[in-house]
Design a protein around this motif. Sequence first.
Motif, short mmCIF file in Angstrom:
data_model
loop_
_atom_site.label_atom_id
_atom_site.label_comp_id
_atom_site.label_asym_id
_atom_site.label_seq_id
_atom_site.Cartn_x
_atom_site.Cartn_y
_atom_site.Cartn_z
N THR A 107 -0.41 -2.58 -14.43
CA THR A 107 -1.71 -1.93 -14.54
C THR A 107 -1.88 -0.91 -13.44
O THR A 107 -1.66 -1.21 -12.26
CB THR A 107 -2.83 -2.98 -14.47
OG1 THR A 107 -2.61 -3.97 -15.47
CG2 THR A 107 -4.19 -2.34 -14.70
N ASP A 108 -2.29 0.30 -13.81
CA ASP A 108 -2.56 1.36 -12.85
C ASP A 108 -3.98 1.14 -12.30
O ASP A 108 -4.95 1.25 -13.04
CB ASP A 108 -2.45 2.72 -13.54
CG ASP A 108 -2.68 3.89 -12.61
OD1 ASP A 108 -3.27 3.71 -11.52
OD2 ASP A 108 -2.28 5.01 -12.99
N PRO A 109 -4.12 0.83 -11.00
CA PRO A 109 -5.44 0.56 -10.44
C PRO A 109 -6.39 1.75 -10.51
O PRO A 109 -7.60 1.57 -10.46
CB PRO A 109 -5.17 0.19 -8.98
CG PRO A 109 -3.71 -0.04 -8.87
CD PRO A 109 -3.06 0.65 -10.02
N SER A 110 -5.86 2.98 -10.66
CA SER A 110 -6.75 4.14 -10.79
C SER A 110 -7.40 4.19 -12.17
O SER A 110 -8.44 4.81 -12.36
CB SER A 110 -6.00 5.43 -10.49
OG SER A 110 -5.04 5.71 -11.51
N TRP B 13 -5.86 -6.99 -14.37
CA TRP B 13 -4.50 -6.48 -14.18
C TRP B 13 -3.48 -7.36 -14.89
O TRP B 13 -3.66 -8.56 -15.04
CB TRP B 13 -4.15 -6.39 -12.71
CG TRP B 13 -4.91 -5.33 -11.96
CD1 TRP B 13 -5.83 -4.46 -12.46
CD2 TRP B 13 -4.81 -5.03 -10.57
NE1 TRP B 13 -6.31 -3.64 -11.47
CE2 TRP B 13 -5.70 -3.97 -10.30
CE3 TRP B 13 -4.06 -5.57 -9.54
CZ2 TRP B 13 -5.84 -3.43 -9.02
CZ3 TRP B 13 -4.20 -5.03 -8.27
CH2 TRP B 13 -5.09 -3.97 -8.01
N ASP C 233 0.81 -1.22 0.00
CA ASP C 233 0.00 0.00 0.00
C ASP C 233 0.84 1.27 0.00
O ASP C 233 0.30 2.36 -0.11
CB ASP C 233 -0.95 0.01 1.20
CG ASP C 233 -2.05 -1.03 1.08
OD1 ASP C 233 -2.20 -1.63 -0.01
OD2 ASP C 233 -2.75 -1.27 2.09
N HIS D 23 -6.26 -11.60 -11.68
CA HIS D 23 -6.16 -11.20 -10.28
C HIS D 23 -4.81 -11.63 -9.70
O HIS D 23 -4.36 -12.74 -9.95
CB HIS D 23 -7.31 -11.82 -9.49
CG HIS D 23 -7.56 -11.13 -8.20
ND1 HIS D 23 -6.71 -11.22 -7.12
CD2 HIS D 23 -8.58 -10.32 -7.81
CE1 HIS D 23 -7.18 -10.51 -6.12
NE2 HIS D 23 -8.31 -9.95 -6.50
N GLU E 296 -7.67 1.05 -14.12
CA GLU E 296 -8.38 -0.23 -14.18
C GLU E 296 -8.54 -0.76 -12.76
O GLU E 296 -7.64 -1.42 -12.24
CB GLU E 296 -7.63 -1.24 -15.05
CG GLU E 296 -8.24 -2.62 -15.09
CD GLU E 296 -9.73 -2.62 -15.41
OE1 GLU E 296 -10.54 -2.87 -14.50
OE2 GLU E 296 -10.07 -2.37 -16.58
N PRO E 297 -9.67 -0.45 -12.11
CA PRO E 297 -9.84 -0.85 -10.71
C PRO E 297 -10.11 -2.35 -10.49
O PRO E 297 -9.97 -2.84 -9.37
CB PRO E 297 -11.03 -0.01 -10.24
CG PRO E 297 -11.77 0.34 -11.49
CD PRO E 297 -10.75 0.40 -12.59
N ASP E 298 -10.48 -3.08 -11.55
CA ASP E 298 -10.81 -4.49 -11.40
C ASP E 298 -9.54 -5.34 -11.46
O ASP E 298 -8.94 -5.49 -12.52
CB ASP E 298 -11.78 -4.93 -12.49
CG ASP E 298 -12.22 -6.37 -12.36
OD1 ASP E 298 -11.72 -7.09 -11.45
OD2 ASP E 298 -13.08 -6.79 -13.16
N PRO E 299 -9.11 -5.94 -10.33
CA PRO E 299 -7.89 -6.74 -10.32
C PRO E 299 -7.92 -7.91 -11.31
O PRO E 299 -6.87 -8.39 -11.72
CB PRO E 299 -7.78 -7.25 -8.88
CG PRO E 299 -8.64 -6.35 -8.07
CD PRO E 299 -9.72 -5.86 -9.00
#
Length: 161
Positions: free
Chosen positions: A141-144, A152, A29, A99, A146-149
């Motif tokens: 992958t930038d989670p901001s 990724w 994190d 994921h 593409e929020p769906d793991p």
Amino acid sequence: MPEIIELPERPYAGVRATITMTTFGVVADRIGELFGWLAERGATPAGAPFLRYDAINMPEDRLVVEAGVPVTAPVEGEGDIFAGTLPAGRYATVSHHGHPDQLFGVIDGLVKWGAEQGLTWDMTEKDGTEHWGCRLELYNTDPSIEPDPANWDTDLQFRLA
């Protein structure tokens, strides 16, 4: 399908923590914090952020893991953020789409492939703990964005001896 690639030394900024399989967030994190810290100093990221596994002791559920961001030029650390260099060398690599929870199977497949190829990892084992020269998971992958793991893309890079 895994492949072997040659990589140069790569400078990075990172943080390190001793964690368990359920406390990855303690280190992972902090990737966003590393990007902010680099931006405040005018340092340019040079690729995907990563987790680097320094030591793994699965029976005792203890791992020493770094979160890092590669940079175009070396930076000077501050506080618990340090400057590091990923070593040059030959790496076995494989890509995964999906994921991150599915990485156990991908890692197992890479290790088995390496054994079939007669490869030797840059790793020593002592008292049940694996000490890796350089074992990486790069998060492409930038989670901001593409929020769906499940969507990724992750690359594994394990340095060869």
